[in-house]
Design a protein around this motif. Structure first.
Motif, PDB file in Angstrom:
ATOM      1  N   LEU A 122       0.649  -1.266  -0.127  1.00 42.92           N
ATOM      2  CA  LEU A 122      -0.144   0.109  -0.099  1.00 42.92           C
ATOM      3  C   LEU A 122       0.796   1.240  -0.032  1.00 42.92           C
ATOM      4  N   ALA A 123       2.088   1.412   0.725  1.00 42.50           N
ATOM      5  CA  ALA A 123       2.908   2.351   0.820  1.00 42.50           C
ATOM      6  C   ALA A 123       3.450   2.841  -0.532  1.00 42.50           C
ATOM      7  N   MET A 124       3.740   1.709  -1.301  1.00 45.73           N
ATOM      8  CA  MET A 124       4.377   1.796  -2.703  1.00 45.73           C
ATOM      9  C   MET A 124       3.018   2.440  -3.739  1.00 45.73           C
ATOM     10  N   ALA A 125       2.097   1.806  -3.265  1.00 39.55           N
ATOM     11  CA  ALA A 125       0.806   2.226  -4.142  1.00 39.55           C
ATOM     12  C   ALA A 125       0.854   3.732  -3.956  1.00 39.55           C
ATOM     13  N   LEU A 130      -0.848   5.465  -6.941  1.00 37.68           N
ATOM     14  CA  LEU A 130      -2.002   4.515  -7.240  1.00 37.68           C
ATOM     15  C   LEU A 130      -3.099   4.424  -6.280  1.00 37.68           C
ATOM     16  N   ALA A 131      -2.799   4.824  -5.185  1.00 39.00           N
ATOM     17  CA  ALA A 131      -3.837   4.909  -4.074  1.00 39.00           C
ATOM     18  C   ALA A 131      -3.662   6.483  -3.456  1.00 39.00           C
ATOM     19  N   PRO A 132      -4.708   6.747  -2.904  1.00 37.08           N
ATOM     20  CA  PRO A 132      -4.783   8.078  -2.182  1.00 37.08           C
ATOM     21  C   PRO A 132      -4.008   8.072  -0.852  1.00 37.08           C
TER      22      PRO A 132
END
Length: 221
Positions: A122-125, A130-132
């Motif tokens: 999630l941190a990379m996204a 790629l993620a808010p």
């Protein structure tokens, strides 16, 4: 008289099963208490309360040990009874087979590794857009990673050819959501199953492999 004797014997059998997996049922008791507590909170307070015990990026960066432990003691609300079924079917069987210490090691490994890898993804996204950024503070509590790890490790408990059918069912159950509409939680569940499967060196000597056609013995009560 026969009915009373039958009820008494059934009660002794249930109590013997519970005593054979103390860690499982202590954990269930904790979940019962925390679930009741959640039902007495207002929705707004509950969300903030659980968020402070969540293994999200914000809390992991500040209190990693505390939230890794605390998140496994709470659910996201709802009914407690499904956990009784799932814990009795999976956790209790694994604990009776491995012993409390090794069962707990599998639970901890699945919970911690799946949490860290899914939150790392999630941190990379977030970094790549790629993620808010708000996803770093999402609500993330529960016991599903540990449960998935135990589901995975039980593959080693079942004798072939039954093992392959069970493994296929587990693979379908955890892979389909990851392919159809993946979330970081689905990724965490998939990782935790792999962790459970990878615990084979830990479970060696945990007891004989079981044939599902056999009736599992219950210690005398």
């Amino acid at each position: 008289m026969r009915l009373r004797r039958g009820v008494s014997e059934a009660g002794r059998g249930v109590w013997a099963y519970v005593r054979s997996a103390p860690g499982t049922y202590v954990w269930l008791t904790v979940l019962f208490v925390t679930t009741v507590a959640l039902h007495h909170m207002s929705p707004e307070f509950e969300q903030e309360f659980l968020r402070r015990r969540s293994t999200n990026l914000h809390e992991l960066s500040r209190h990693p040990v505390r939230v890794l432990v605390a998140s496994a003691m709470w659910t996201d609300g709802g009914s407690w009874l499904p956990y009784v079924v799932l814990y009795s079917v999976f956790h209790a069987r694994a604990e009776r087979w491995l012993g409390t210490a090794r069962w707990l090691a599998v639970c901890a490994a699945a919970h911690v590794l799946a949490t860290l890898l899914s939150e790392g993804a999630l941190a990379m996204a977030i970094r790549d857009g790629l993620a808010p950024r708000s996803a770093a503070d999402t609500l993330d509590v529960g016991v599903s990673y540990a449960l998935s790890g135990v589901v995975g490790v039980l593959v080693h408990r079942i004798r072939p050819p039954w093992r392959y059918g069970y493994l296929a069912a587990v693979a379908v159950f955890y892979t389909v959501p990851l392919v159809a509409a993946p979330t970081f939680t689905d990724f965490g569940h998939f990782v935790s199953v792999l962790v459970g499967l990878g615990c084979y060196p830990l479970v060696r000597g945990g007891g004989r492999v079981r044939n599902p056609k056999e009736t599992a013995p219950v210690p005398p009560g």
